[in-house]
Design a protein around this motif. Sequence first.
Motif, PDB file in Angstrom:
ATOM      1  N   THR A 165      52.097  -3.112  21.685  1.00  0.00           N
ATOM      2  CA  THR A 165      53.091  -2.059  21.426  1.00  0.00           C
ATOM      3  C   THR A 165      52.590  -1.214  20.261  1.00  0.00           C
ATOM      4  OG1 THR A 165      54.287  -3.618  20.027  1.00  0.00           O
ATOM      5  CG2 THR A 165      55.110  -3.327  22.267  1.00  0.00           C
ATOM      6  N   VAL A 166      52.587   0.100  20.470  1.00  0.00           N
ATOM      7  CA  VAL A 166      52.018   1.002  19.466  1.00  0.00           C
ATOM      8  C   VAL A 166      52.978   2.166  19.236  1.00  0.00           C
ATOM      9  CG1 VAL A 166      50.088   2.540  18.911  1.00  0.00           C
ATOM     10  CG2 VAL A 166      49.654   0.412  20.157  1.00  0.00           C
ATOM     11  N   ALA A 167      53.303   2.426  17.974  1.00  0.00           N
ATOM     12  CA  ALA A 167      54.177   3.554  17.617  1.00  0.00           C
ATOM     13  C   ALA A 167      53.343   4.695  17.048  1.00  0.00           C
ATOM     14  CB  ALA A 167      55.223   3.110  16.604  1.00  0.00           C
ATOM     15  N   PHE A 168      53.568   5.899  17.595  1.00  0.00           N
ATOM     16  CA  PHE A 168      52.863   7.095  17.114  1.00  0.00           C
ATOM     17  C   PHE A 168      53.856   8.086  16.497  1.00  0.00           C
ATOM     18  CE2 PHE A 168      49.649   6.015  20.372  1.00  0.00           C
ATOM     19  CZ  PHE A 168      48.463   6.366  19.740  1.00  0.00           C
ATOM     20  N   PRO A 169      53.465   8.746  15.409  1.00  0.00           N
ATOM     21  CA  PRO A 169      54.206   9.927  14.974  1.00  0.00           C
ATOM     22  C   PRO A 169      53.638  11.139  15.730  1.00  0.00           C
ATOM     23  CG  PRO A 169      52.432   9.526  13.441  1.00  0.00           C
ATOM     24  CD  PRO A 169      52.301   8.480  14.541  1.00  0.00           C
ATOM     25  N   ALA A 170      54.255  12.297  15.516  1.00  0.00           N
ATOM     26  CA  ALA A 170      53.728  13.531  16.120  1.00  0.00           C
ATOM     27  C   ALA A 170      52.619  14.050  15.196  1.00  0.00           C
ATOM     28  CB  ALA A 170      54.842  14.560  16.275  1.00  0.00           C
ATOM     29  N   ILE A 171      51.407  13.553  15.477  1.00  0.00           N
ATOM     30  CA  ILE A 171      50.251  13.833  14.618  1.00  0.00           C
ATOM     31  C   ILE A 171      49.998  15.345  14.492  1.00  0.00           C
ATOM     32  CG2 ILE A 171      47.739  13.488  14.412  1.00  0.00           C
ATOM     33  CD1 ILE A 171      48.201  10.867  16.100  1.00  0.00           C
ATOM     34  N   SER A 172      49.676  15.770  13.290  1.00  0.00           N
ATOM     35  CA  SER A 172      49.308  17.166  12.967  1.00  0.00           C
ATOM     36  C   SER A 172      50.465  18.165  12.979  1.00  0.00           C
ATOM     37  CB  SER A 172      48.190  17.706  13.885  1.00  0.00           C
ATOM     38  OG  SER A 172      46.936  17.141  13.539  1.00  0.00           O
ATOM     39  N   THR A 173      51.693  17.706  13.262  1.00  0.00           N
ATOM     40  CA  THR A 173      52.796  18.684  13.384  1.00  0.00           C
ATOM     41  C   THR A 173      53.551  18.939  12.088  1.00  0.00           C
ATOM     42  OG1 THR A 173      54.464  17.045  14.028  1.00  0.00           O
ATOM     43  CG2 THR A 173      53.156  18.038  15.795  1.00  0.00           C
ATOM     44  N   GLY A 174      53.116  18.299  10.998  1.00  0.00           N
ATOM     45  CA  GLY A 174      53.775  18.521   9.711  1.00  0.00           C
ATOM     46  C   GLY A 174      52.915  19.404   8.829  1.00  0.00           C
ATOM     47  N   VAL A 175      52.355  18.813   7.788  1.00  0.00           N
ATOM     48  CA  VAL A 175      51.493  19.540   6.850  1.00  0.00           C
ATOM     49  C   VAL A 175      50.356  20.263   7.574  1.00  0.00           C
ATOM     50  CG1 VAL A 175      49.900  19.243   4.899  1.00  0.00           C
ATOM     51  CG2 VAL A 175      52.002  17.919   4.984  1.00  0.00           C
ATOM     52  N   TYR A 176      49.844  19.676   8.648  1.00  0.00           N
ATOM     53  CA  TYR A 176      48.683  20.245   9.337  1.00  0.00           C
ATOM     54  C   TYR A 176      49.047  21.373  10.310  1.00  0.00           C
ATOM     55  CZ  TYR A 176      45.364  16.885   7.311  1.00  0.00           C
ATOM     56  OH  TYR A 176      44.562  16.156   6.450  1.00  0.00           O
ATOM     57  N   GLY A 177      50.344  21.614  10.500  1.00  0.00           N
ATOM     58  CA  GLY A 177      50.807  22.869  11.087  1.00  0.00           C
ATOM     59  C   GLY A 177      50.674  23.090  12.581  1.00  0.00           C
ATOM     60  N   TRP A 178      50.364  22.037  13.350  1.00  0.00           N
ATOM     61  CA  TRP A 178      50.192  22.250  14.792  1.00  0.00           C
ATOM     62  C   TRP A 178      51.570  22.508  15.427  1.00  0.00           C
ATOM     63  CZ3 TRP A 178      45.023  21.311  16.621  1.00  0.00           C
ATOM     64  CH2 TRP A 178      44.826  21.770  17.946  1.00  0.00           C
ATOM     65  N   PRO A 179      51.733  23.559  16.233  1.00  0.00           N
ATOM     66  CA  PRO A 179      53.038  23.851  16.845  1.00  0.00           C
ATOM     67  C   PRO A 179      53.523  22.664  17.676  1.00  0.00           C
ATOM     68  CG  PRO A 179      51.546  25.703  17.126  1.00  0.00           C
ATOM     69  CD  PRO A 179      50.727  24.579  16.567  1.00  0.00           C
ATOM     70  N   LEU A 180      54.774  22.298  17.455  1.00  0.00           N
ATOM     71  CA  LEU A 180      55.323  21.066  18.037  1.00  0.00           C
ATOM     72  C   LEU A 180      55.212  20.997  19.557  1.00  0.00           C
ATOM     73  CD1 LEU A 180      58.651  20.055  16.328  1.00  0.00           C
ATOM     74  CD2 LEU A 180      56.830  18.550  17.142  1.00  0.00           C
ATOM     75  N   GLU A 181      55.574  22.080  20.220  1.00  0.00           N
ATOM     76  CA  GLU A 181      55.597  22.042  21.683  1.00  0.00           C
ATOM     77  C   GLU A 181      54.192  21.790  22.229  1.00  0.00           C
ATOM     78  OE1 GLU A 181      57.220  24.215  19.789  1.00  0.00           O
ATOM     79  OE2 GLU A 181      59.240  23.497  20.263  1.00  0.00           O
ATOM     80  N   ASP A 182      53.217  22.457  21.649  1.00  0.00           N
ATOM     81  CA  ASP A 182      51.831  22.296  22.082  1.00  0.00           C
ATOM     82  C   ASP A 182      51.335  20.888  21.743  1.00  0.00           C
ATOM     83  OD1 ASP A 182      49.599  23.582  23.317  1.00  0.00           O
ATOM     84  OD2 ASP A 182      48.625  23.629  21.352  1.00  0.00           O
ATOM     85  N   ALA A 183      51.674  20.424  20.554  1.00  0.00           N
ATOM     86  CA  ALA A 183      51.245  19.085  20.123  1.00  0.00           C
ATOM     87  C   ALA A 183      51.857  18.008  21.012  1.00  0.00           C
ATOM     88  CB  ALA A 183      51.637  18.857  18.661  1.00  0.00           C
ATOM     89  N   ALA A 184      53.118  18.208  21.409  1.00  0.00           N
ATOM     90  CA  ALA A 184      53.780  17.227  22.281  1.00  0.00           C
ATOM     91  C   ALA A 184      53.074  17.164  23.640  1.00  0.00           C
ATOM     92  CB  ALA A 184      55.251  17.599  22.460  1.00  0.00           C
ATOM     93  N   ARG A 185      52.748  18.330  24.186  1.00  0.00           N
ATOM     94  CA  ARG A 185      52.048  18.381  25.471  1.00  0.00           C
ATOM     95  C   ARG A 185      50.701  17.651  25.387  1.00  0.00           C
ATOM     96  NH1 ARG A 185      48.039  21.317  27.083  1.00  0.00           N
ATOM     97  NH2 ARG A 185      48.043  22.656  25.250  1.00  0.00           N
ATOM     98  N   ILE A 186      49.952  17.934  24.331  1.00  0.00           N
ATOM     99  CA  ILE A 186      48.625  17.320  24.152  1.00  0.00           C
ATOM    100  C   ILE A 186      48.760  15.805  23.984  1.00  0.00           C
ATOM    101  CG2 ILE A 186      46.643  17.173  22.574  1.00  0.00           C
ATOM    102  CD1 ILE A 186      47.287  20.229  21.944  1.00  0.00           C
ATOM    103  N   ALA A 187      49.741  15.380  23.181  1.00  0.00           N
ATOM    104  CA  ALA A 187      49.940  13.945  22.916  1.00  0.00           C
ATOM    105  C   ALA A 187      50.287  13.203  24.195  1.00  0.00           C
ATOM    106  CB  ALA A 187      51.055  13.771  21.884  1.00  0.00           C
ATOM    107  N   LEU A 188      51.240  13.740  24.954  1.00  0.00           N
ATOM    108  CA  LEU A 188      51.684  13.049  26.170  1.00  0.00           C
ATOM    109  C   LEU A 188      50.565  12.985  27.199  1.00  0.00           C
ATOM    110  CD1 LEU A 188      55.262  14.571  26.320  1.00  0.00           C
ATOM    111  CD2 LEU A 188      54.714  12.136  26.037  1.00  0.00           C
ATOM    112  N   GLU A 189      49.839  14.066  27.329  1.00  0.00           N
ATOM    113  CA  GLU A 189      48.736  14.098  28.285  1.00  0.00           C
ATOM    114  C   GLU A 189      47.638  13.102  27.891  1.00  0.00           C
ATOM    115  OE1 GLU A 189      47.573  18.049  29.862  1.00  0.00           O
ATOM    116  OE2 GLU A 189      45.578  17.469  29.164  1.00  0.00           O
TER     117      GLU A 189
END
Length: 169
Positions: free
Chosen positions: A115-139
Amino acid sequence: MTTLTLVRGDITRQSVDAIVNAANSSLLGGGGVDGAIHRRGGPAILAECRALRAARYGRGLPTGQAVATTAGDLDARWVIHTVGPVYRGADSDPSLLASCYRESLRVADELGARTVAFPAISTGVYGWPLEDAARIALEAVRQADTAVGEVRFVLFDDRAYAAFAERIG
Ligand code: AR6
């Protein structure tokens, strides 16, 4: 079969085998998730990060790679530190962000984490747009060849949760 789940909350409160940290190359801590993990996980995590820097990553952990340490006082066995890319507008390379998820799961497999928990990497200080980051993460997670049974995305606020929920299908 890997099950993908979404939780709105604080990743440092999760009970899982491995918690992924959105770190920076120094591995020596920072703000956001990184700060929260080191605060709640205690000094054992930083001690191992320093040892890793000395032994294997003298120039820091490269973007897109991942490495594990103890989880200290967290309710997990390991923290897997990965370094997301800084968003630089349309020129940003999504493969580096995808690599964070893939490499973290590869390390999880090496450890035997299920079991592995991930945050939404790069979407805070690193500024990656959330919607795009979510798509990339899920894929990236869907395409990963992994023995991990549950990948849990732990989203800190409603906006992040919605971005993942709309794309998880
Ligand atoms: N649990 C879950 N998600 C969180 C938490 C938490 N406790 N705290 C913040 N988030 P960030 P990055 C969310 O900035 O963009 C650090 O200083 C947050 O709302 O933590 O990859 C490192 O040392 C956002 O959606 O990571 C690096 O220097 C997401 O986690 C740099 O920030 C990622 O935000 C890395 O930046």
